[in-house]
Design a protein around this motif. Structure first.
Motif, PDB file in Angstrom:
ATOM      1  N   VAL A   1       0.843  -1.202   0.000  1.00  0.00           N
ATOM      2  CA  VAL A   1       0.000   0.000   0.000  1.00  0.00           C
ATOM      3  C   VAL A   1       0.874   1.246   0.000  1.00  0.00           C
ATOM      4  O   VAL A   1       0.609   2.220  -0.717  1.00  0.00           O
ATOM      5  N   ALA A   2       1.940   1.244   0.801  1.00  0.00           N
ATOM      6  CA  ALA A   2       2.841   2.398   0.861  1.00  0.00           C
ATOM      7  C   ALA A   2       3.525   2.638  -0.476  1.00  0.00           C
ATOM      8  O   ALA A   2       3.723   3.791  -0.881  1.00  0.00           O
ATOM      9  N   VAL A   3       3.892   1.560  -1.183  1.00  0.00           N
ATOM     10  CA  VAL A   3       4.523   1.718  -2.490  1.00  0.00           C
ATOM     11  C   VAL A   3       3.558   2.378  -3.465  1.00  0.00           C
ATOM     12  O   VAL A   3       3.925   3.292  -4.215  1.00  0.00           O
ATOM     13  N   VAL A   4       2.297   1.941  -3.480  1.00  0.00           N
ATOM     14  CA  VAL A   4       1.306   2.540  -4.374  1.00  0.00           C
ATOM     15  C   VAL A   4       1.086   4.007  -4.008  1.00  0.00           C
ATOM     16  O   VAL A   4       1.040   4.875  -4.876  1.00  0.00           O
ATOM     17  N   PHE A   5       0.975   4.289  -2.714  1.00  0.00           N
ATOM     18  CA  PHE A   5       0.731   5.663  -2.286  1.00  0.00           C
ATOM     19  C   PHE A   5       1.901   6.570  -2.618  1.00  0.00           C
ATOM     20  O   PHE A   5       1.719   7.767  -2.890  1.00  0.00           O
ATOM     21  N   SER A   6       3.107   6.032  -2.613  1.00  0.00           N
ATOM     22  CA  SER A   6       4.280   6.860  -2.893  1.00  0.00           C
ATOM     23  C   SER A   6       4.317   7.338  -4.337  1.00  0.00           C
ATOM     24  O   SER A   6       5.133   8.192  -4.682  1.00  0.00           O
ATOM     25  N   SER A   7       3.425   6.814  -5.183  1.00  0.00           N
ATOM     26  CA  SER A   7       3.354   7.300  -6.560  1.00  0.00           C
ATOM     27  C   SER A   7       2.584   8.605  -6.670  1.00  0.00           C
ATOM     28  O   SER A   7       2.347   9.100  -7.777  1.00  0.00           O
ATOM     29  N   ALA A   8       2.178   9.196  -5.548  1.00  0.00           N
ATOM     30  CA  ALA A   8       1.410  10.441  -5.578  1.00  0.00           C
ATOM     31  C   ALA A   8       2.163  11.557  -6.287  1.00  0.00           C
ATOM     32  O   ALA A   8       1.545  12.402  -6.952  1.00  0.00           O
ATOM     33  N   ALA A   9       3.487  11.589  -6.154  1.00  0.00           N
ATOM     34  CA  ALA A   9       4.256  12.640  -6.820  1.00  0.00           C
ATOM     35  C   ALA A   9       4.066  12.582  -8.326  1.00  0.00           C
ATOM     36  O   ALA A   9       3.895  13.608  -8.998  1.00  0.00           O
ATOM     37  N   LEU A  10       4.070  11.372  -8.888  1.00  0.00           N
ATOM     38  CA  LEU A  10       3.869  11.226 -10.321  1.00  0.00           C
ATOM     39  C   LEU A  10       2.434  11.530 -10.714  1.00  0.00           C
ATOM     40  O   LEU A  10       2.176  12.181 -11.733  1.00  0.00           O
ATOM     41  N   TRP A  11       1.467  11.054  -9.919  1.00  0.00           N
ATOM     42  CA  TRP A  11       0.060  11.320 -10.221  1.00  0.00           C
ATOM     43  C   TRP A  11      -0.244  12.810 -10.147  1.00  0.00           C
ATOM     44  O   TRP A  11      -1.019  13.331 -10.960  1.00  0.00           O
ATOM     45  N   ASN A  12       0.353  13.503  -9.183  1.00  0.00           N
ATOM     46  CA  ASN A  12       0.152  14.952  -9.100  1.00  0.00           C
ATOM     47  C   ASN A  12       0.651  15.643 -10.361  1.00  0.00           C
ATOM     48  O   ASN A  12      -0.005  16.543 -10.893  1.00  0.00           O
ATOM     49  N   ALA A  13       1.832  15.233 -10.821  1.00  0.00           N
ATOM     50  CA  ALA A  13       2.391  15.841 -12.028  1.00  0.00           C
ATOM     51  C   ALA A  13       1.519  15.558 -13.245  1.00  0.00           C
ATOM     52  O   ALA A  13       1.266  16.443 -14.071  1.00  0.00           O
ATOM     53  N   LEU A  14       1.036  14.313 -13.363  1.00  0.00           N
ATOM     54  CA  LEU A  14       0.212  13.952 -14.517  1.00  0.00           C
ATOM     55  C   LEU A  14      -1.150  14.650 -14.469  1.00  0.00           C
ATOM     56  O   LEU A  14      -1.648  15.124 -15.498  1.00  0.00           O
ATOM     57  N   LEU A  15      -1.764  14.724 -13.287  1.00  0.00           N
ATOM     58  CA  LEU A  15      -3.050  15.412 -13.177  1.00  0.00           C
ATOM     59  C   LEU A  15      -2.902  16.905 -13.448  1.00  0.00           C
ATOM     60  O   LEU A  15      -3.779  17.531 -14.061  1.00  0.00           O
ATOM     61  N   ALA A  16      -1.802  17.503 -12.977  1.00  0.00           N
ATOM     62  CA  ALA A  16      -1.558  18.919 -13.261  1.00  0.00           C
ATOM     63  C   ALA A  16      -1.393  19.146 -14.752  1.00  0.00           C
ATOM     64  O   ALA A  16      -1.806  20.179 -15.295  1.00  0.00           O
ATOM     65  N   ARG A  17      -0.796  18.170 -15.432  1.00  0.00           N
ATOM     66  CA  ARG A  17      -0.651  18.262 -16.888  1.00  0.00           C
ATOM     67  C   ARG A  17      -2.008  18.189 -17.581  1.00  0.00           C
ATOM     68  O   ARG A  17      -2.312  18.964 -18.489  1.00  0.00           O
ATOM     69  N   VAL A  18      -2.863  17.258 -17.124  1.00  0.00           N
ATOM     70  CA  VAL A  18      -4.166  17.062 -17.760  1.00  0.00           C
ATOM     71  C   VAL A  18      -5.111  18.224 -17.456  1.00  0.00           C
ATOM     72  O   VAL A  18      -5.790  18.744 -18.350  1.00  0.00           O
ATOM     73  N   VAL A  19      -5.153  18.644 -16.177  1.00  0.00           N
ATOM     74  CA  VAL A  19      -6.129  19.651 -15.758  1.00  0.00           C
ATOM     75  C   VAL A  19      -5.679  21.063 -16.118  1.00  0.00           C
ATOM     76  O   VAL A  19      -6.455  21.862 -16.641  1.00  0.00           O
ATOM     77  N   HIS A  20      -4.410  21.374 -15.834  1.00  0.00           N
ATOM     78  CA  HIS A  20      -3.929  22.746 -16.007  1.00  0.00           C
ATOM     79  C   HIS A  20      -3.001  22.916 -17.206  1.00  0.00           C
ATOM     80  O   HIS A  20      -2.607  24.038 -17.507  1.00  0.00           O
ATOM     81  N   GLY A  21      -2.643  21.828 -17.866  1.00  0.00           N
ATOM     82  CA  GLY A  21      -1.717  21.935 -18.979  1.00  0.00           C
ATOM     83  C   GLY A  21      -0.307  22.277 -18.563  1.00  0.00           C
ATOM     84  O   GLY A  21       0.489  22.758 -19.366  1.00  0.00           O
ATOM     85  N   ARG A  22       0.012  22.026 -17.278  1.00  0.00           N
ATOM     86  CA  ARG A  22       1.335  22.361 -16.754  1.00  0.00           C
ATOM     87  C   ARG A  22       2.382  21.387 -17.290  1.00  0.00           C
ATOM     88  O   ARG A  22       2.169  20.180 -17.323  1.00  0.00           O
ATOM     89  N   VAL A  23       3.510  21.913 -17.713  1.00  0.00           N
ATOM     90  CA  VAL A  23       4.590  21.076 -18.230  1.00  0.00           C
ATOM     91  C   VAL A  23       5.231  20.299 -17.084  1.00  0.00           C
ATOM     92  O   VAL A  23       5.539  20.872 -16.029  1.00  0.00           O
ATOM     93  N   VAL A  24       5.409  19.003 -17.274  1.00  0.00           N
ATOM     94  CA  VAL A  24       6.029  18.160 -16.260  1.00  0.00           C
ATOM     95  C   VAL A  24       7.539  18.230 -16.418  1.00  0.00           C
ATOM     96  O   VAL A  24       8.082  17.841 -17.457  1.00  0.00           O
ATOM     97  N   ALA A  25       8.215  18.740 -15.404  1.00  0.00           N
ATOM     98  CA  ALA A  25       9.668  18.874 -15.474  1.00  0.00           C
ATOM     99  C   ALA A  25      10.318  17.498 -15.519  1.00  0.00           C
ATOM    100  O   ALA A  25       9.920  16.593 -14.784  1.00  0.00           O
ATOM    101  N   PRO A  26      11.322  17.308 -16.376  1.00  0.00           N
ATOM    102  CA  PRO A  26      11.975  15.995 -16.469  1.00  0.00           C
ATOM    103  C   PRO A  26      12.567  15.528 -15.147  1.00  0.00           C
ATOM    104  O   PRO A  26      12.523  14.345 -14.833  1.00  0.00           O
ATOM    105  N   GLN A  27      13.117  16.453 -14.345  1.00  0.00           N
ATOM    106  CA  GLN A  27      13.723  16.031 -13.081  1.00  0.00           C
ATOM    107  C   GLN A  27      12.673  15.550 -12.087  1.00  0.00           C
ATOM    108  O   GLN A  27      12.963  14.736 -11.204  1.00  0.00           O
TER     109      GLN A  27
END
Length: 313
Positions: A92-118
């Motif tokens: 469960v902790a491993v799945v939850f730790s993917s929040a950083a990636l999900w936040n970046a992807l959702l920000a891209r979809v919702v706000h069109g924010r560019v996901v920084a490579p780093q």
């Protein structure tokens, strides 16, 4: 200031796992969550009244606060606790730790924010490190319908958490502070959970033992009042994707607490995983080198005579 907030989130949320475990018992899960956020909301409202900063959200912000309370202070905890019934807590902790990636992807979809490579690279390193940290528990779990159900619950909780991050960022963009939206959001989550308990016929109970009461106070004050306020402040300052990298780091703190309280033993793969998590942390926060500005062209001297065309007469 950002480093202080980040450290608070990692240390506080990294130590709430043992407090959550101490709450499991005779009190139904829905009521334990409601007690936690009801107490946290009361503390935040008292603080806002004392500071004369209590603001009633209006218009669209009111709907966003309701949605934030549903996502951050209700549904995500229901999802993670249900996931823990089917799969190991490490998974469960491993799945939850993917929040950083999900936040970046959702920000891209919702706000069109560019996901920084780093950000993507650091999140990937962190996930790889956590996989090594929890690899024995993951490989020991038998795949099947229960595993798929647990993964679905855990993924649903992570998406709820990430959605709440974006809602908080939008509310801060309207000038509302996290401590204000958290108070209303926690109150919403409490009402929803109590309403569910009443409709579902959940028996009312409370554990007066020092362990349960101590865990409740720790989860409500440091874990919710301080932890969520610090984290959502980072969301407003750094963006959802960078702030959520703390969700990759705090399981490492939880493992150290487990080593002290539950006899967890570090292994060579776990140590390699720790190095990868730290390397990902450095990568996410690495700043791009500033591009030197080109030197401006020298201005013409105001006293210099203008060249005269040759006399062709």
């Amino acid at each position: 200031m950002n480093a202080l907030l980040y450290g608070l989130v990692v240390l506080i949320w990294g130590t709430t796992w043992i407090a959550l475990k101490w709450q499991l018992g005779e009190v139904p899960i829905a009521l334990s969550i409601a007690y936690r956020f009801g107490l946290a909301a009361a503390v935040l409202f008292a603080w806002l009244l004392w500071r004369r900063q209590l603001v009633l959200p209006r218009g669209r912000a009111r709907l966003w606060v309701l949605a934030q309370g549903l996502c951050l202070f209700c549904l995500n905890f229901v999802c993670f606790l249900n996931a823990s019934r089917h799969i190991a807590s490490g998974l469960v902790a491993v799945v939850f730790s993917s929040a950083a990636l999900w936040n970046a992807l959702l920000a891209r979809v919702v706000h069109g924010r560019v996901v920084a490579p780093q950000v993507l690279g650091g999140g990937t390193l962190g996930l790889a490190g956590l996989l090594l940290l929890f690899w024995p528990e993951i490989t020991a779990h038998q795949a099947g319908a229960a595993t798929l159900a647990g993964l679905a619950w855990a993924l649903g909780g992570t998406l709820c958490f990430s959605t709440g991050n974006l809602l908080s960022a939008a509310l801060q963009g309207q000038g509302l502070k996290p401590v204000q939206t958290n108070a209303w959001g926690m109150a919403v989550g409490t009402v929803l959970l109590v309403g569910y308990a009443a409709v579902a016929g959940v028996p009312w109970a409370f554990d007066t033992s020092p362990r349960y009461v101590g865990a409740l106070l720790y989860l409500a004050i440091p874990g919710s009042v301080i932890g969520f306020t610090a984290y959502l402040t980072l969301v407003g300052r750094l963006g959802p994707e960078r702030a959520a990298y703390s969700t990759v780091v705090f399981p490492v703190v939880a493992l150290n607490v487990s080593a002290w309280a539950e006899g967890y033993r570090w292994t060579a793969p776990a140590l390699v995983g720790l190095v990868l998590v730290m390397a990902g942390n450095v990568l996410v926060f690495r700043r791009k080198p500033a591009t030197p500005a080109s030197a401006p062209a020298p201005a013409a001297s105001p006293t210099a005579p203008s060249p005269r065309p040759p006399n062709r007469a």
